[in-house]
Every structure is written in C-alpha cells, then in structure tokens.
Design an enzyme around this catalytic site. Structure first.
Site, PDB file in Angstrom:
ATOM      1  N   ASN A   1      20.913 -79.336 -58.381  1.00 28.30           N
ATOM      2  CA  ASN A   1      21.648 -79.354 -59.657  1.00 28.30           C
ATOM      3  C   ASN A   1      21.432 -80.664 -60.404  1.00 28.30           C
ATOM      4  O   ASN A   1      21.634 -80.738 -61.625  1.00 28.30           O
ATOM      5  CB  ASN A   1      23.143 -79.155 -59.408  1.00 28.30           C
ATOM      6  CG  ASN A   1      23.465 -77.719 -59.054  1.00 28.30           C
ATOM      7  OD1 ASN A   1      22.848 -76.794 -59.574  1.00 28.30           O
ATOM      8  ND2 ASN A   1      24.392 -77.517 -58.131  1.00 28.30           N
TER       9      ASN A   1
ATOM     10  N   PHE B   1      17.947 -70.123 -58.609  1.00 27.76           N
ATOM     11  CA  PHE B   1      17.595 -71.542 -58.689  1.00 27.76           C
ATOM     12  C   PHE B   1      17.307 -72.168 -57.318  1.00 27.76           C
ATOM     13  O   PHE B   1      16.270 -72.822 -57.129  1.00 27.76           O
ATOM     14  CB  PHE B   1      18.706 -72.334 -59.382  1.00 27.76           C
ATOM     15  CG  PHE B   1      18.430 -73.819 -59.410  1.00 27.76           C
ATOM     16  CD1 PHE B   1      18.944 -74.653 -58.426  1.00 27.76           C
ATOM     17  CD2 PHE B   1      17.600 -74.362 -60.381  1.00 27.76           C
ATOM     18  CE1 PHE B   1      18.654 -76.009 -58.435  1.00 27.76           C
ATOM     19  CE2 PHE B   1      17.305 -75.724 -60.386  1.00 27.76           C
ATOM     20  CZ  PHE B   1      17.832 -76.550 -59.408  1.00 27.76           C
ATOM     21  N   ASN B   2      18.218 -72.065 -56.356  1.00 25.67           N
ATOM     22  CA  ASN B   2      18.040 -72.749 -55.067  1.00 25.67           C
ATOM     23  C   ASN B   2      16.724 -72.343 -54.414  1.00 25.67           C
ATOM     24  O   ASN B   2      15.986 -73.175 -53.887  1.00 25.67           O
ATOM     25  CB  ASN B   2      19.198 -72.452 -54.112  1.00 25.67           C
ATOM     26  CG  ASN B   2      20.484 -73.129 -54.516  1.00 25.67           C
ATOM     27  OD1 ASN B   2      20.464 -74.144 -55.215  1.00 25.67           O
ATOM     28  ND2 ASN B   2      21.603 -72.558 -54.103  1.00 25.67           N
TER      29      ASN B   2
ATOM     30  N   ASP C   1      24.209 -79.568 -53.189  1.00 24.84           N
ATOM     31  CA  ASP C   1      23.683 -80.310 -54.345  1.00 24.84           C
ATOM     32  C   ASP C   1      24.757 -80.364 -55.437  1.00 24.84           C
ATOM     33  O   ASP C   1      24.558 -79.876 -56.548  1.00 24.84           O
ATOM     34  CB  ASP C   1      22.398 -79.665 -54.888  1.00 24.84           C
ATOM     35  CG  ASP C   1      22.610 -78.219 -55.368  1.00 24.84           C
ATOM     36  OD1 ASP C   1      21.848 -77.771 -56.247  1.00 24.84           O
ATOM     37  OD2 ASP C   1      23.546 -77.547 -54.879  1.00 24.84           O
TER      38      ASP C   1
ATOM     39  N   HIS D   1      29.451 -69.617 -57.367  1.00 24.50           N
ATOM     40  CA  HIS D   1      28.560 -69.141 -56.296  1.00 24.50           C
ATOM     41  C   HIS D   1      28.913 -69.702 -54.906  1.00 24.50           C
ATOM     42  O   HIS D   1      29.156 -68.960 -53.976  1.00 24.50           O
ATOM     43  CB  HIS D   1      27.108 -69.572 -56.598  1.00 24.50           C
ATOM     44  CG  HIS D   1      26.618 -69.277 -57.969  1.00 24.50           C
ATOM     45  ND1 HIS D   1      26.164 -68.030 -58.376  1.00 24.50           N
ATOM     46  CD2 HIS D   1      26.486 -70.094 -59.042  1.00 24.50           C
ATOM     47  CE1 HIS D   1      25.783 -68.097 -59.633  1.00 24.50           C
ATOM     48  NE2 HIS D   1      25.951 -69.312 -60.072  1.00 24.50           N
ATOM     49  N   ASP D   2      28.879 -71.015 -54.789  1.00 24.69           N
ATOM     50  CA  ASP D   2      28.781 -71.630 -53.465  1.00 24.69           C
ATOM     51  C   ASP D   2      29.977 -71.423 -52.538  1.00 24.69           C
ATOM     52  O   ASP D   2      29.781 -71.248 -51.326  1.00 24.69           O
ATOM     53  CB  ASP D   2      28.491 -73.133 -53.625  1.00 24.69           C
ATOM     54  CG  ASP D   2      27.121 -73.370 -54.237  1.00 24.69           C
ATOM     55  OD1 ASP D   2      26.907 -74.433 -54.833  1.00 24.69           O
ATOM     56  OD2 ASP D   2      26.262 -72.462 -54.115  1.00 24.69           O
TER      57      ASP D   2
ATOM     58  N   THR E   1      24.109 -74.797 -49.683  1.00 24.96           N
ATOM     59  CA  THR E   1      24.459 -74.322 -51.024  1.00 24.96           C
ATOM     60  C   THR E   1      23.566 -74.941 -52.106  1.00 24.96           C
ATOM     61  O   THR E   1      23.918 -74.920 -53.289  1.00 24.96           O
ATOM     62  CB  THR E   1      25.942 -74.633 -51.355  1.00 24.96           C
ATOM     63  OG1 THR E   1      26.112 -76.066 -51.324  1.00 24.96           O
ATOM     64  CG2 THR E   1      26.873 -73.979 -50.355  1.00 24.96           C
TER      65      THR E   1
ATOM     66  N   ASP F   1      29.309 -76.208 -55.872  1.00 22.04           N
ATOM     67  CA  ASP F   1      29.277 -76.886 -54.565  1.00 22.04           C
ATOM     68  C   ASP F   1      30.584 -77.646 -54.346  1.00 22.04           C
ATOM     69  O   ASP F   1      31.137 -77.680 -53.242  1.00 22.04           O
ATOM     70  CB  ASP F   1      28.136 -77.901 -54.497  1.00 22.04           C
ATOM     71  CG  ASP F   1      26.781 -77.320 -54.805  1.00 22.04           C
ATOM     72  OD1 ASP F   1      26.526 -77.008 -55.978  1.00 22.04           O
ATOM     73  OD2 ASP F   1      25.980 -77.149 -53.879  1.00 22.04           O
TER      74      ASP F   1
HETATM   75  O1  RIB Z   1      21.729 -70.355 -58.556  1.00 27.52           O
HETATM   76  C1  RIB Z   1      22.997 -70.883 -58.249  1.00 27.52           C
HETATM   77  C2  RIB Z   1      22.884 -71.968 -57.221  1.00 27.52           C
HETATM   78  O2  RIB Z   1      22.059 -73.034 -57.726  1.00 27.52           O
HETATM   79  C3  RIB Z   1      24.228 -72.623 -56.876  1.00 27.52           C
HETATM   80  O3  RIB Z   1      24.218 -73.088 -55.559  1.00 27.52           O
HETATM   81  C4  RIB Z   1      24.281 -73.771 -57.837  1.00 27.52           C
HETATM   82  O4  RIB Z   1      25.150 -74.810 -57.363  1.00 27.52           O
HETATM   83  C5  RIB Z   1      22.843 -74.221 -57.827  1.00 27.52           C
HETATM   84  O5  RIB Z   1      22.638 -75.040 -56.677  1.00 27.52           O
HETATM   85 CA    CA Z   2      24.646 -75.476 -55.204  1.00 29.69          CA
END
Ligand code: RIB
Ligand code: CA
Length: 322
Positions: free
Chosen positions: A51, A177-178, A22, A251-252, A136, A27
């Site tokens: 996102n 979040f994801n 996303d 993160h990703d 991701t 990402d």
């Molecule tokens: O919480 C972080 C994640 O949520 C990451 O993958 C960021 O890109 C969002 O998708």
């Molecule tokens: Ca992401």
C-alpha cells in the site's frame, strides 16, 4: 496461558498468529481486530511494501500498535519489493503516508533489529503450538521465509492470505493488488504443501463498511473508534473515486475474523494457480472452482461467502474492547 472464552463459551487457548502486512487502512483494522480478540495471540507483526513503501508501512504498523496499546508486540521491517525486484505501490488508494486521514500517535516502540524473515522464523520456532501465518499484503516475506528456512514449515499451522480473486481484480482488470505486486511469491506459497486459505476480492467485497458500520465506529467514545471511522472516510473516498463503490470493502480483517469465528466464512477447496507470464493477466489467480484441470490437485481453501453481519459485530466488538 490466558484462556480465551470462544464465542461458544468454551474455554480454549488463544491461537498463536503472526501478521505480515502493508498498513494500509484495512491492514490497520486487521491489527486492531487481532489485538482486541482474546481468541488469537498476536506474537509478531512484520511489514512489507504494498500500500506504501515498506518504511511507511513499518511506521504505520508501529503507530497502529501504539494506538491499540499493544507496543509489546515485536515489529520487524521486511521486503521493499517483490521477488522480481519490482515495487508496485498502492499510495493511489491509501494516500501519501499509506494511512492518510486521522492523526496518529507517535510510535511508542521501535522495530526489532532483525528483519521480517528472521522475526518470523524465530517466532515460529519459539512457539509451543503451530503458528498461523496471516498475510494481508504482497506475500513476499512469507515466500522468502519458506525458501530460506523450509524447516519452519513444521511450525506453521496454516497460511491464510488476503489476495487474488475468483472473479475480477482491482489493480488490473483481472489481478488483485497483493497478488499483482508479487505473483512469484504467491506461487511459492501455493506450491509449499502447507494448508493455505485464500481470502480474495470475491469474499472481501462482501465486507463493506456501510454508513451504518461507520456510524457504530463513530458512536464509540474513544480515540480508537474515532480513528477507525476516519480511516473509513479516507478509504471510502478512494474506493468511490477509483472503483465507484458506495462503501469501501474492508479486506484484510476477513483473514483474522475467519480465525476467530470458524463459521463466519464458507470455503471451497480447489486448485489455484497464479499467472506469472500473461501480457495482460500477470498476477491473476486462476481458481478452478469446478475442477476443469483434473490433473491438478486442490492446493487451497478458497473463501466464498461471508456472514457480513457477524463479521462487523466481531470487528466492532474488538475495536470497542481495546
Ligand atoms: O487488494 C486489496 C489488498 O491490497 C488489501 O490487502 C489492501 O490492504 C492492499 O494490500
Ligand atoms: Ca493489505
């Protein structure tokens, strides 16, 4: 098949992967890491809401692959919302476009007519080797693939996803979040019987784009490095404003990096559940690190510690190689 020289100097065939994402600043760096690393063969990219709206994530993915000179990688657009029909968006972190900050090139390729689930299905079926699925974003497309085409499981080596946390969340105090955006989808993946690797916030908060890291991006004399540095600027400002981070956790790319350098991350195999019904805790990953549920079999390898110096060397080498 192009033989990729692993970091150990041993010639091995590149690992076939697909990335469902996303984009999203982090990402975007994950896509660059995959394109710039001979250890993996990026077969396809699929997009999801998260996102930003899926239309924006799709445009962003096409632009990122254009920037990376990888317009031969097929891209398909996927879920506009979760299995529950809701569309939780993260524009509050990633900006109106989902990839705010530096200008991006106009896409030099277009999405394939098939949707994300169909592109994933046909890519996995066509691969001579089992494919690693990297997720991701909200994991809706992967869950739908497993529900609609269970036969593809034989062609999937593993699912490695960025999501959840062994500790606190971010979108809510307990939910990452994801996973918050589609907890039912993660529940499907966790119950699939596939090899599943979870890269949660507890791990990715070790992957901070410090000023030294950003300076290494800025020192690259090409547009890809400069763009990455500018992405970190926007992403870092969001993380400072929202969660008081001095440097943003990227993160990703931790998912792709784990495929390139198997020793980068220490893992722990355990039972992971995702809360679907909690009033305050929906989307929380419950990670049973100490086997407090003796009747629940381990269903995931959970990322615990990251060698951050090696991580950034890996990421920056790949960005500089593009
Ligand atoms: O919480 C972080 C994640 O949520 C990451 O993958 C960021 O890109 C969002 O998708
Ligand atoms: Ca992401």
């Amino acid at each position: 098949v192009a033989l990729a020289r692993q970091r150990t100097g041993v010639l091995m065939a590149p690992r076939p992967i697909v990335i469902d994402c996303d984009p999203g600043h982090d990402d975007a760096v994950a896509l660059l890491l995959a394109v710039g690393s001979p250890e993996v063969d990026l077969l396809a990219v699929t997009t999801t809401f998260g996102n930003c709206a899926v239309e924006d994530a799709t445009r962003n993915a096409l632009q990122i692959l254009t920037l990376a000179g990888a317009t031969g990688v097929p891209v398909a657009s996927g879920a506009a919302g979760g299995i529950d029909g809701k569309s939780t968006l993260g524009n509050y972190v990633h900006g109106t476009s989902g990839l705010d900050g530096p200008p991006m090139p106009a896409p030099a390729s277009e999405v394939v007519p098939a949707g994300a689930v169909e592109l994933l299905r046909r890519t996995i079926q066509a691969s001579a080797e089992p494919v690693t699925v990297v997720a991701t974003g909200p994991i809706t497309n992967v869950a739908r693939l497993l529900l609609e085409h269970p036969e593809v499981k034989d062609g999937i080596a593993e699912v490695i996803f960025m999501g959840g946390s062994t500790e606190r969340g971010n979108h809510t105090p307990t939910a990452e979040f994801n996973t918050y955006a589609d907890p039912e989808a993660l529940d499907v993946v966790l119950r699939s019987g596939l090899v599943v690797r979870m890269v949660g916030l507890n791990l990715t908060h070790q992957a901070l784009a410090t000023p030294e890291v950003v300076e290494r991006m800025r020192a690259m004399d090409h547009v890809v490095g400069q763009t990455c540095a500018a992405w970190m600027g926007f992403f870092g400002a969001s993380y400072n404003r929202l969660w008081e981070f001095e440097a943003p956790p990227v993160h990703d790319p931790c998912t792709v990096a784990a495929l390139i350098d198997p020793d980068l991350i220490q893992w722990r195999e355990c039972f992971v559940a995702v809360e679907l019904a909690g009033t305050w805790t929906r989307g929380t990953t419950v990670v049973d690190l100490h086997h407090r549920y003796p009747d629940e079999k381990p269903n995931a390898h959970v990322a615990m510690t990251l060698d951050a110096e090696r991580y950034w060397d890996l990421v920056l080498d790949a960005v500089d190689r593009i």
